[in-house]
Write an enzyme that holds these catalytic residues in place. Sequence first.
Site, PDB file in Angstrom:
ATOM      1  N   SER A  92       0.834  -1.200   0.000  1.00  0.00           N
ATOM      2  CA  SER A  92       0.000   0.000   0.000  1.00  0.00           C
ATOM      3  C   SER A  92       0.875   1.259   0.000  1.00  0.00           C
ATOM      4  CB  SER A  92      -0.959  -0.028   1.202  1.00  0.00           C
ATOM      5  OG  SER A  92      -1.944   0.972   1.085  1.00  0.00           O
ATOM      6  N   HIS A 189      -7.104  -5.644  -1.784  1.00  0.00           N
ATOM      7  CA  HIS A 189      -5.972  -4.822  -1.352  1.00  0.00           C
ATOM      8  C   HIS A 189      -5.435  -5.307  -0.004  1.00  0.00           C
ATOM      9  CE1 HIS A 189      -3.616  -1.057  -1.300  1.00  0.00           C
ATOM     10  NE2 HIS A 189      -3.873  -1.035   0.004  1.00  0.00           N
TER      11      HIS A 189
END
Length: 204
Positions: A92, A189
């Site tokens: 991320s 994610h």
Amino acid sequence: TDPLLGRLSQQDPPVLVVIGYQTSLPFDLSARSFDYTPAPAGGYAGQVQQDKRGRLVGGSDIFRQLLEAKIAPLAEQGLHVDVQRRGIWGHSFGGLWVLDSYLKTDFFRQFYSASPSLGQAKGDLLHQMTSAPVPRLQNKQLLVMEGDGDAKSPRTQVPDILSDVRQAIESLDKRHVAAGYRLFPGLTHGQMFTASFRTALLLT
């Protein structure tokens, strides 16, 4: 997990240095927003700005200097470390920082970027990657890992981002740069955190 650690110990086990923040929260949003984001395009190294939430951003170079000059020497003290295999992994915001480091440092040789938050860099990093002189990227290896499990959400731009990342890696490969792209079908994610970290450990 124990099976993973056992598998790693049978080969040439890596030295793991895990960096985090002193907080009771899952994430220190203010710290990572500053530490992991590059200076704005056209700005100078270490230039600091505020994002739309009022958090300071642009501290990537400052954090990298801290890591290379202070944290790494302390962590590696007394250990035999093959500097040609020294790697960095991030997910991320951390994945964004890995891409920025790929362009700016030779301290690491293996770069593992998982689901990088490219929106924080407004796509500038991909352009910098594809336009960087080849000699700057030699003696390095880059692997970008993405999942497509968030693609069903109408609030995301996952298909566009995945396509842009894949095209950037293909461009590097055509220039004979050691760069790869790996898609993890169905993973979101958040799920990419563990999956990508495991992959990086097995490849290091």
